[in-house]
Write an enzyme that holds these catalytic residues in place. Structure first.
Site, PDB file in Angstrom:
ATOM      1  N   LYS A  80       0.861  -1.183   0.000  1.00 16.94           N
ATOM      2  CA  LYS A  80       0.000   0.000   0.000  1.00 16.94           C
ATOM      3  C   LYS A  80       0.890   1.223   0.000  1.00 16.94           C
ATOM      4  O   LYS A  80       2.068   1.129   0.388  1.00 16.94           O
ATOM      5  CB  LYS A  80      -0.866   0.013   1.268  1.00 16.94           C
ATOM      6  CG  LYS A  80      -2.113   0.863   1.161  1.00 16.94           C
ATOM      7  CD  LYS A  80      -3.278   0.103   0.556  1.00 16.94           C
ATOM      8  CE  LYS A  80      -4.512   0.962   0.468  1.00 16.94           C
ATOM      9  NZ  LYS A  80      -5.658   0.252  -0.071  1.00 16.94           N
ATOM     10  N   GLY A 180     -21.281   5.868   4.523  1.00 13.71           N
ATOM     11  CA  GLY A 180     -20.359   6.231   3.452  1.00 13.71           C
ATOM     12  C   GLY A 180     -20.949   5.916   2.092  1.00 13.71           C
ATOM     13  O   GLY A 180     -21.232   4.762   1.775  1.00 13.71           O
ATOM     14  N   GLY A 182     -19.502   6.827  -0.955  1.00 11.40           N
ATOM     15  CA  GLY A 182     -18.498   7.146  -1.962  1.00 11.40           C
ATOM     16  C   GLY A 182     -18.579   6.152  -3.106  1.00 11.40           C
ATOM     17  O   GLY A 182     -19.647   5.620  -3.427  1.00 11.40           O
TER      18      GLY A 182
HETATM   19  P1  NAD Z   1     -14.513   7.162  -1.261  1.00 18.37           P
HETATM   20  O1  NAD Z   1     -13.524   8.167  -0.814  1.00 18.37           O
HETATM   21  O2  NAD Z   1     -15.042   7.202  -2.650  1.00 18.37           O
HETATM   22  O3  NAD Z   1     -15.790   7.162  -0.290  1.00 18.37           O
HETATM   23  C1  NAD Z   1     -15.721   7.321   1.083  1.00 18.37           C
HETATM   24  C2  NAD Z   1     -17.001   8.048   1.499  1.00 18.37           C
HETATM   25  O4  NAD Z   1     -17.064   8.064   2.928  1.00 18.37           O
HETATM   26  C3  NAD Z   1     -17.057   9.502   1.030  1.00 18.37           C
HETATM   27  O5  NAD Z   1     -18.304   9.769   0.400  1.00 18.37           O
HETATM   28  C4  NAD Z   1     -16.883  10.301   2.308  1.00 18.37           C
HETATM   29  O6  NAD Z   1     -17.561  11.555   2.275  1.00 18.37           O
HETATM   30  C5  NAD Z   1     -17.510   9.357   3.320  1.00 18.37           C
HETATM   31  N1  NAD Z   1     -17.084   9.573   4.692  1.00 18.37           N
HETATM   32  C6  NAD Z   1     -15.864   9.930   5.167  1.00 18.37           C
HETATM   33  N2  NAD Z   1     -15.895  10.020   6.503  1.00 18.37           N
HETATM   34  C7  NAD Z   1     -17.149   9.708   6.880  1.00 18.37           C
HETATM   35  C8  NAD Z   1     -17.812   9.602   8.129  1.00 18.37           C
HETATM   36  N3  NAD Z   1     -17.176   9.871   9.272  1.00 18.37           N
HETATM   37  N4  NAD Z   1     -19.111   9.231   8.156  1.00 18.37           N
HETATM   38  C9  NAD Z   1     -19.773   8.971   7.008  1.00 18.37           C
HETATM   39  N5  NAD Z   1     -19.204   9.057   5.790  1.00 18.37           N
HETATM   40  C10 NAD Z   1     -17.914   9.413   5.732  1.00 18.37           C
HETATM   41  O7  NAD Z   1     -13.835   5.739  -0.956  1.00 18.37           O
HETATM   42  P2  NAD Z   1     -14.243   4.317  -1.556  1.00 18.37           P
HETATM   43  O8  NAD Z   1     -13.378   3.995  -2.702  1.00 18.37           O
HETATM   44  O9  NAD Z   1     -15.726   4.244  -1.687  1.00 18.37           O
HETATM   45  O10 NAD Z   1     -13.765   3.379  -0.355  1.00 18.37           O
HETATM   46  C11 NAD Z   1     -14.537   3.275   0.832  1.00 18.37           C
HETATM   47  C12 NAD Z   1     -13.859   2.281   1.771  1.00 18.37           C
HETATM   48  O11 NAD Z   1     -13.756   1.014   1.120  1.00 18.37           O
HETATM   49  C13 NAD Z   1     -12.431   2.654   2.165  1.00 18.37           C
HETATM   50  O12 NAD Z   1     -12.185   2.203   3.472  1.00 18.37           O
HETATM   51  C14 NAD Z   1     -11.572   1.869   1.183  1.00 18.37           C
HETATM   52  O13 NAD Z   1     -10.280   1.628   1.684  1.00 18.37           O
HETATM   53  C15 NAD Z   1     -12.389   0.597   1.080  1.00 18.37           C
HETATM   54  N6  NAD Z   1     -12.167  -0.171  -0.141  1.00 18.37           N
HETATM   55  C16 NAD Z   1     -12.397   0.365  -1.349  1.00 18.37           C
HETATM   56  C17 NAD Z   1     -12.202  -0.392  -2.501  1.00 18.37           C
HETATM   57  C18 NAD Z   1     -12.500   0.165  -3.869  1.00 18.37           C
HETATM   58  O14 NAD Z   1     -12.564  -0.637  -4.832  1.00 18.37           O
HETATM   59  N7  NAD Z   1     -12.704   1.460  -4.018  1.00 18.37           N
HETATM   60  C19 NAD Z   1     -11.752  -1.717  -2.395  1.00 18.37           C
HETATM   61  C20 NAD Z   1     -11.549  -2.268  -1.118  1.00 18.37           C
HETATM   62  C21 NAD Z   1     -11.756  -1.484   0.003  1.00 18.37           C
END
Ligand code: NAD
Length: 351
Positions: A80, A180, A182
């Site tokens: 990472k 969340g 995202g």
């Molecule tokens: P992202 O940044 O697109 O989304 C994260 C969302 O969480 C955002 O909308 C943000 O505003 C919100 N957020 C932040 N703090 C918050 C809080 N305290 N309360 C509520 N919402 C909050 O990230 P993502 O790509 O959707 O990833 C989300 C999680 O999944 C992360 O932990 C990431 O490591 C994990 N993950 C992602 C992937 C992937 O394919 N993108 C794969 C494995 C794991």
């Protein structure tokens, strides 16, 4: 800050500190374990308050990638990277290219991808400096954002914890609380909505809440209220460490499964969920969809076809296996998943 004891605690192979004064890049690349293959893991960009915070995050995330690959049958290692800075104000092409040059010095030992604070367009810029990068956006010839595949895998994990707690794996009619919205969380919300679930959602970013309410009929609650929602599954999809001493007593659900990496603040919180009768779908197992797709991308295969989705769908069976093993041994699902991952690495090492 003393680095070697931190590395020694969980047998990390390598840490690379990257500095580039011209672009302002300050980054750390962590390689946890390459027994199963080159270390793949995303680049996270966050305004860490201290270097120590950044170091702890990258170490924990890199180790999680090792376990994710191992339990998913993926032939990749765990790595990472973190970039210290605000992605909205500090990220620029020069900084991304500098990061790409550092990745290139590792000659394929580390393969980058997107994570919080970076996206598939950033990966295209990084590819200008190194070929050791995944998730490059489609218009630049790459596989693009893996989040939808991750979200599909999380929905498989949710079906498994529903099966374990209700006897039926149907999402239809179930109440899912999503923290969340995202890239992963919104795609997951859409999958659940299309399957007929009732949704309660939260985020700290107002526009996505309005979108979820209007497009998916989701009920919106404040960021701190989500823990108190009575539901069938609580699904964390934002930051890590949200399952902790403060939140566990508040949870009013029989199951937890989400995409957020390192959702448990500490290993013991998995034990506490079990003690409270809450079934936990281990994070690195249920969120492995994107990694499974990245392996296809790294090997030059199509990434959105039926084969990838059918591999990701195995997350359902694997989650049920972990739950069954945890029940049999009287341990938490988190510890059962750790054990399965460690067994695969030990077997590959010939131990
Ligand atoms: P992202 O940044 O697109 O989304 C994260 C969302 O969480 C955002 O909308 C943000 O505003 C919100 N957020 C932040 N703090 C918050 C809080 N305290 N309360 C509520 N919402 C909050 O990230 P993502 O790509 O959707 O990833 C989300 C999680 O999944 C992360 O932990 C990431 O490591 C994990 N993950 C992602 C992937 C992937 O394919 N993108 C794969 C494995 C794991």
């Amino acid at each position: 800050m003393t680095v070697f004891p931190l590395m020694g605690e969980h047998d990390y192979e390598k840490l690379v500190f990257c500095n580039d004064n011209d672009s302002g890049l300050r980054a750390i690349i962590a390689i946890h374990d390459t027994t199963l293959g080159p270390a793949l893991g995303g680049i996270r960009m966050l305004p860490y308050a201290t270097e120590e915070e950044a170091l702890n995050d990258v170490l924990r995330l890199a180790r999680g990638m090792t376990y994710k690959a191992a339990i998913s049958g993926v032939d990749l290692g765990g790595g990472k990277s973190v970039v210290i800075g605000d992605a909205r104000t500090d990220k620029n092409p020069a900084l991304l290219r500098a990061m790409g040059r550092f990745i290139d010095t590792m000659a394929g030992e580390y393969i980058a991808g997107q994570d919080i604070g970076t996206n598939s367009h950033d990966m295209a810029v990084i590819r200008g400096a190194t070929r050791h990068v995944s998730c490059v956006n489609e218009s630049a010839g790459g596989a693009g954002d893996p989040s939808r595949t991750t979200a599909y895998g999380v929905s498989c994990g949710i079906r498994a914890v529903l099966k374990a707690t209700n006897g039926s794996d149907s999402i239809g009619g179930r109440h899912i609380a999503i923290q969340g919205l995202g890239n992963v969380g919104f795609a997951l919300a859409r999958f659940c909505h299309e399957a007929g679930a009732r949704l309660t959602v939260t985020d700290i970013y107002e526009p996505v809440l309005a979108k979820a309410a209007s497009e998916l009929g989701a009920e919106v609650v404040g960021p701190d209220e989500i823990y108190d929602v009575e539901c069938d599954v609580f699904s964390p999809n934002s930051i890590g460490a949200v399952i902790n001493d403060d939140t566990i007593p508040r949870l009013r659900c029989p199951a937890v499964a989400g995409g957020a990496n390192n959702a448990l603040a500490e290993d013991r919180h998995g034990d506490e969920l079990k003690a409270g009768g809450i079934v936990y779908g281990p994070d690195f197992l249920v969120n492995a969809g994107g990694l499974i797709r990245s392996q296809e991308e790294v090997n030059g295969r199509a990434t959105e076809d039926f084969t990838v989705y059918s591999k990701v769908a195995n997350i359902y069976d694997q989650t049920l296996q972990v739950i069954a093993m945890a029940d049999e041994l009287g341990i938490s699902t988190a510890r059962a998943a750790d054990w399965m991952a460690e067994e695969r690495i030990a077997a590959a090492k010939g131990r």
